[in-house]
Motif scaffolding. Structure first.
Motif, short mmCIF file in Angstrom:
data_model
loop_
_atom_site.label_atom_id
_atom_site.label_comp_id
_atom_site.label_asym_id
_atom_site.label_seq_id
_atom_site.Cartn_x
_atom_site.Cartn_y
_atom_site.Cartn_z
N SER A 177 25.36 37.17 20.88
CA SER A 177 25.07 36.15 20.27
C SER A 177 25.16 36.10 19.01
O SER A 177 26.51 36.78 17.67
N VAL A 178 24.93 35.09 18.32
CA VAL A 178 24.39 34.17 17.21
C VAL A 178 23.57 33.47 16.75
O VAL A 178 22.73 32.73 17.28
N ALA A 179 23.21 34.05 15.32
CA ALA A 179 21.82 33.49 15.08
C ALA A 179 22.30 32.65 13.73
O ALA A 179 22.90 33.85 12.51
N ARG A 180 22.31 31.58 12.57
CA ARG A 180 22.39 31.34 11.92
C ARG A 180 21.38 29.97 11.45
O ARG A 180 20.05 29.33 12.91
N ASN A 181 21.21 30.22 10.12
CA ASN A 181 19.88 28.83 9.32
C ASN A 181 20.14 27.99 8.38
O ASN A 181 20.69 28.79 7.61
N GLU A 182 19.95 27.38 7.81
CA GLU A 182 20.59 26.59 7.31
C GLU A 182 19.38 25.38 6.47
O GLU A 182 18.81 24.78 7.67
N LYS A 183 19.38 25.70 5.41
CA LYS A 183 18.69 24.53 4.28
C LYS A 183 18.65 23.83 3.09
O LYS A 183 18.83 25.07 3.01
N LEU A 184 18.80 23.32 2.90
CA LEU A 184 19.33 22.50 2.10
C LEU A 184 18.98 20.90 1.97
O LEU A 184 19.23 20.48 2.47
N THR A 185 18.13 20.61 0.67
CA THR A 185 17.81 19.40 0.29
C THR A 185 18.31 19.66 -0.79
O THR A 185 18.01 19.38 -2.24
N LEU A 186 18.87 17.87 -0.94
CA LEU A 186 19.31 17.29 -2.22
C LEU A 186 19.62 16.16 -2.64
O LEU A 186 19.37 15.52 -0.64
N ARG A 187 19.55 15.33 -3.25
CA ARG A 187 20.00 14.01 -3.96
C ARG A 187 20.95 13.56 -4.52
O ARG A 187 21.19 14.80 -5.67
N VAL A 188 21.50 13.01 -4.73
CA VAL A 188 22.55 12.54 -5.78
C VAL A 188 23.00 11.15 -5.59
O VAL A 188 22.92 10.53 -4.02
N ALA A 189 23.25 10.26 -6.56
CA ALA A 189 23.57 9.06 -6.43
C ALA A 189 25.30 8.78 -6.64
O ALA A 189 26.54 9.71 -7.06
N ALA A 190 25.66 8.06 -5.22
CA ALA A 190 27.05 8.45 -4.63
C ALA A 190 27.37 6.58 -5.31
O ALA A 190 26.47 5.82 -5.68
N THR A 191 28.90 6.11 -5.98
CA THR A 191 29.24 5.20 -5.99
C THR A 191 30.61 4.40 -4.85
O THR A 191 31.27 5.39 -4.17
#
Length: 241
Positions: free
Chosen positions: A146-160
């Protein structure tokens, strides 16, 4: 002997460089010299657009980027856009495998033109062709995973936009550093995007970035404490047990 001296010298230099940071906050990475800096400083001049007949240069309805309805989305090297990173993924895998097999064989010749009786006389005591051989086998297998994975990421970044490829695809790269007390949080993002995927708000989501490379980490006192010492890392690599 030479290897030991070189190893000790290298460890001493690393220790000295770490001691220089004692009591000091981690320094920011210089912006000068980065790909974003060169893209913006060497940005080509915007193409001049002929005025629309019947409209003055100050008209709000012209097609220029500075007008009310102008397209302000990034499209050339040196332009800036916002990358929205909202990762909320959950994966669950559960596998169960089972196998069971049973087999048995029983072969004997009790009569065949008197041949078994003649053969019995030649066989050792207790042996008989009436029960030539008797075999049985049983095998069983059971497996589960069995494999259980939970990922949560909320970001904002200015790119060029660092480069516009011949096919119109834009290469973007962005970085962000935030220092809180003695800890620096770093956010890096780079990849390739299509100009038509950029929204009217000059934003693009991470799932529209090809070859996306997103890194979110840090450096400082807290991160340093969480890492094993250099000697321990070397021992983990070279020790065979």
């Amino acid at each position: 002997m030479r290897i030991s001296v070189l190893l000790l010298s290298g460890l001493s230099l690393m220790a000295c460089s770490r001691l220089e940071q004692v009591g000091r906050a981690p320094a920011f990475t210089p912006v000068e010299g980065s790909n974003e800096y060169y893209a913006m400083t060497n940005m080509p001049m915007p193409e001049t657009q002929a005025p629309v007949p019947g409209m003055s240069q100050a008209s709000l309805w012209s097609g220029e980027r500075g007008s009310l309805l102008g397209d302000r989305r990034a499209g050339q090297a040196g332009d800036i856009l916002t990358v929205v990173i909202e990762i909320n993924e959950k994966a669950e895998i559960n596998n169960t495998t089972g196998r069971n097999r049973t087999g048995s064989d029983n072969v004997g010749i009790t009569g065949m033109l008197g041949i078994p009786q003649r053969l019995n006389q030649q066989l050792p005591a207790g042996a008989s062709m009436g029960n030539a051989y008797n075999t049985s086998s049983t095998s069983a297998y059971q497996g589960s995973g069995s494999v259980a994975r939970n990922e949560k990421l909320t970001l904002r970044v200015a790119a060029t936009v660092t480069e516009r490829l011949p096919n119109g695809v834009l290469r973007i790269q962005g970085s962000q550093e935030v220092r809180v007390n003695f800890e620096v949080r770093e956010l890096l993002v780079q990849g390739f995007v299509r100009a038509e995927d950029i929204s009217r708000q000059n934003e693009i989501t991470y799932d529209k970035i090809a070859g996306a490379r997103i890194s979110y980490g840090g450096r400082g006192q807290i991160t340093d404490v969480q890492q094993p010492r250099v000697g321990q890392q070397v021992a983990d690599i070279i020790l065979p047990f």
